[in-house]
Design an enzyme around this catalytic site. Structure first.
Site, PDB file in Angstrom:
ATOM      1  N   ASP A   7       0.839  -1.197   0.000  1.00 41.46           N
ATOM      2  CA  ASP A   7       0.000   0.000   0.000  1.00 41.46           C
ATOM      3  C   ASP A   7       0.876   1.249   0.000  1.00 41.46           C
ATOM      4  O   ASP A   7       0.620   2.202  -0.757  1.00 41.46           O
ATOM      5  CB  ASP A   7      -0.911  -0.012   1.227  1.00 41.46           C
ATOM      6  N   LYS A  11       1.291   4.371  -2.866  1.00 37.80           N
ATOM      7  CA  LYS A  11       1.155   5.780  -2.497  1.00 37.80           C
ATOM      8  C   LYS A  11       2.408   6.582  -2.840  1.00 37.80           C
ATOM      9  O   LYS A  11       2.327   7.708  -3.350  1.00 37.80           O
ATOM     10  CB  LYS A  11       0.847   5.894  -1.007  1.00 37.80           C
ATOM     11  N   GLY A 108      -9.848   3.905   8.851  1.00 37.51           N
ATOM     12  CA  GLY A 108     -11.142   4.099   9.491  1.00 37.51           C
ATOM     13  C   GLY A 108     -12.197   4.467   8.475  1.00 37.51           C
ATOM     14  O   GLY A 108     -11.893   5.012   7.396  1.00 37.51           O
TER      15      GLY A 108
END
Length: 236
Positions: A7, A11, A108
């Site tokens: 991940d 990015k 989240g």
């Protein structure tokens, strides 16, 4: 994807493309995860004045891009050392603006939904203004990505070896023969005649370090090289 650094690699590929105007994709990024990191490494790092973080790093060096993801030891007084739990941070070093850090929740339901919704609205606005709805890289440069073997860094090494005179000299000889300069050596303990020794190196190329590690592993007095972690920051 998180634990293995994939991940972060995606990015940093996007961020590097934007920052340096040269297309970088995730497969260009040397990527290592955190599965090799132990609580012992974290404890020893803290004793030495460092925190261990999974960092994605991108910087321009001449006509090359240095882009990589891996566990990294950084000084405890560095702003990134305080980033914990579900928070992410981007630390930028600029010629004119100096050091900047962007910090916030990276996980989240609400933070994720907010980011996705913002992208959808931005794409819709792009379409309304006559664009395709897709965002493309303003890539007018063509930097080559630096090979990990040529990257220079300082290193932490945790080595298990026989606890007897002359062993550290053997290891130091292998390091010296491969242009690895040792900054400090600390023996952390001995169990059943086997010592745990922490080496901190000065800056050295990855290729030279790997050759040195292979030579150290071949020594009869060395049980194993437990871990190797790159070190960023400080003056080593």
């Amino acid at each position: 994807a998180d634990v293995e650094g994939k991940d972060a690699a995606a990015k940093i590929a996007i961020l590097a493309s934007i920052a340096f105007n040269s297309r970088v994709v995730a497969t260009d990024v040397h990527t290592e995860g955190i599965t090799s990191i132990t609580s012992q490494d974290i404890m020893y790092a803290r004793e030495l004045g460092y925190a261990v973080k999974l960092l994605a790093i991108a910087k321009v060096e001449g006509e090359l891009l240095d882009v990589r993801v891996h566990p990294t030891m950084i000084p405890l007084d560095h702003p990134l050392a305080t980033v914990k739990d579900a928070y992410n941070a981007i630390f930028v070093e600029g010629d004119a603006v100096g050091d900047l850090m962007f910090f916030g929740q990276g996980a989240g339901s609400l933070p994720t939904a907010s980011a996705v919704t913002a992208d959808i609205f931005a794409a819709a606005e792009n379409r309304r203004n006559g664009g395709s709805g897709r965002f493309t890289c303003t890539c007018f440069k063509d930097y080559a990505v630096k090979s990990i073997d040529t990257v220079e860094s300082s290193y932490y090494l945790l080595i298990e070896c026989e606890d007897r005179p002359g062993v550290l000299a053997q290891i130091a000889h292998v390091f010296g023969a491969n242009q690895v300069s040792v900054g400090s050596v600390i023996q952390k303990g001995t169990t059943a005649g086997v010592a745990e020794v922490v080496f901190m190196t000065h800056k050295v190329s990855e290729g030279n370090l790997r050759t040195a590690i292979a030579g150290v592993k071949a020594l009869d007095a060395v049980s194993r090289v437990r871990n190797v972690i790159r070190v960023e920051g400080g003056d080593r």
